[in-house]
Design a protein around this motif. Structure first.
Motif, mmCIF file in Angstrom:
data_model
loop_
_atom_site.group_PDB
_atom_site.id
_atom_site.type_symbol
_atom_site.label_atom_id
_atom_site.label_comp_id
_atom_site.label_asym_id
_atom_site.label_seq_id
_atom_site.Cartn_x
_atom_site.Cartn_y
_atom_site.Cartn_z
ATOM 1 N N LEU A 99 -14.449 15.046 4.530
ATOM 2 C CA LEU A 99 -14.215 16.133 5.488
ATOM 3 C C LEU A 99 -15.536 16.752 5.934
ATOM 4 C CD1 LEU A 99 -12.220 17.929 7.054
ATOM 5 C CD2 LEU A 99 -12.165 19.431 5.045
ATOM 6 N N THR A 100 -16.414 17.003 4.998
ATOM 7 C CA THR A 100 -17.716 17.579 5.328
ATOM 8 C C THR A 100 -18.485 16.671 6.283
ATOM 9 O OG1 THR A 100 -17.819 18.727 3.204
ATOM 10 C CG2 THR A 100 -19.910 18.378 4.349
ATOM 11 N N SER A 101 -18.469 15.381 5.998
ATOM 12 C CA SER A 101 -19.154 14.410 6.849
ATOM 13 C C SER A 101 -18.556 14.387 8.254
ATOM 14 C CB SER A 101 -19.055 13.026 6.210
ATOM 15 O OG SER A 101 -19.549 12.037 7.072
ATOM 16 N N ARG A 102 -17.253 14.385 8.329
ATOM 17 C CA ARG A 102 -16.589 14.324 9.641
ATOM 18 C C ARG A 102 -16.824 15.602 10.452
ATOM 19 N NH1 ARG A 102 -12.106 10.312 9.061
ATOM 20 N NH2 ARG A 102 -13.312 8.460 8.492
ATOM 21 N N ILE A 103 -16.892 16.737 9.777
ATOM 22 C CA ILE A 103 -17.200 17.984 10.488
ATOM 23 C C ILE A 103 -18.617 17.910 11.051
ATOM 24 C CG2 ILE A 103 -17.596 20.463 10.219
ATOM 25 C CD1 ILE A 103 -15.235 20.452 8.211
ATOM 26 N N GLY A 104 -19.540 17.334 10.289
ATOM 27 C CA GLY A 104 -20.904 17.147 10.776
ATOM 28 C C GLY A 104 -20.949 16.257 12.006
ATOM 29 N N GLU A 105 -20.151 15.184 12.002
ATOM 30 C CA GLU A 105 -20.079 14.287 13.149
ATOM 31 C C GLU A 105 -19.468 15.011 14.355
ATOM 32 O OE1 GLU A 105 -17.940 10.811 11.871
ATOM 33 O OE2 GLU A 105 -19.316 10.505 10.191
ATOM 34 N N LEU A 106 -18.482 15.848 14.096
ATOM 35 C CA LEU A 106 -17.829 16.597 15.165
ATOM 36 C C LEU A 106 -18.813 17.512 15.882
ATOM 37 C CD1 LEU A 106 -15.041 17.380 16.466
ATOM 38 C CD2 LEU A 106 -14.988 19.230 14.802
ATOM 39 N N SER A 107 -19.702 18.124 15.138
ATOM 40 C CA SER A 107 -20.649 19.057 15.753
ATOM 41 C C SER A 107 -21.607 18.349 16.711
ATOM 42 C CB SER A 107 -21.427 19.811 14.674
ATOM 43 O OG SER A 107 -22.266 18.931 13.961
ATOM 44 N N LYS A 108 -21.717 17.025 16.610
ATOM 45 C CA LYS A 108 -22.592 16.251 17.505
ATOM 46 C C LYS A 108 -21.875 15.761 18.762
ATOM 47 C CE LYS A 108 -25.048 14.565 13.457
ATOM 48 N NZ LYS A 108 -25.284 13.383 12.621
ATOM 49 N N ALA A 109 -20.555 15.903 18.801
ATOM 50 C CA ALA A 109 -19.786 15.409 19.943
ATOM 51 C C ALA A 109 -20.119 16.233 21.185
ATOM 52 C CB ALA A 109 -18.294 15.464 19.644
ATOM 53 N N ASP A 110 -20.592 15.557 22.237
ATOM 54 C CA ASP A 110 -21.030 16.282 23.425
ATOM 55 C C ASP A 110 -20.272 15.917 24.700
ATOM 56 O OD1 ASP A 110 -22.060 13.752 23.672
ATOM 57 O OD2 ASP A 110 -24.141 14.390 23.945
#
Length: 143
Positions: A99-110
């Motif tokens: 979950l932590t990793s996926r939230i980090g990936e989400l923050s990069k979605a532009d």
């Protein structure tokens, strides 16, 4: 600042820690007791609502951390038959990391498309974490 539900859950963990001879922990609170902030309230948030989604998933991450703290407190009081518990707890830890990793990936979605894909992956990780927590409730141990 913690919401009332999260604060109550944290208080329960702290009270349990103050009583180390207690073999039973308070039941793990469900994320559905989060004062209206549930996965279903954010799961369809689009790119234009990413701030709302991030606030919601940040809160739910705090709820998950409180659930994990309660489980760790319960484990600390156990003395025997811990193998099944520890195996199930590994899945909880792994799902939290995902979950932590996926939230980090989400923050990069532009872009809206990247956002939707990343949001859906966060959803899968959230559901996995809650399934792991639920499984912990079914683990039979003696303490």
């Amino acid at each position: 600042m913690l919401g009332r539900s999260a604060a109550a859950a944290l208080l329960g963990v702290l009270m349990l820690a103050a009583c180390p001879g207690t073999a039973r922990a308070a039941p793990v609170r469900s994320a559905d007791e989060s004062g209206g902030r549930t996965w279903t309230s954010i799961e369809n948030d689009g790119y234009e609502l990413k701030g709302h989604f991030m606030d919601g998933i940040t809160y739910l991450s705090t709820v998950l951390d409180n659930q994990i703290a309660q489980l760790k407190a319960k484990r600390a009081a156990m003395t025997t038959d811990t193998k099944d518990w520890d195996l199930a707890m590994k899945e909880v830890s792994d799902s939290r990391s995902l979950l932590t990793s996926r939230i980090g990936e989400l923050s990069k979605a532009d872009t809206p498309e990247a956002w939707t894909n990343a949001r859906d992956q966060v959803g899968e990780a959230w559901k996995r974490s809650q399934a792991a927590i639920d499984k912990m409730g079914q683990t039979v141990t003696s303490g």
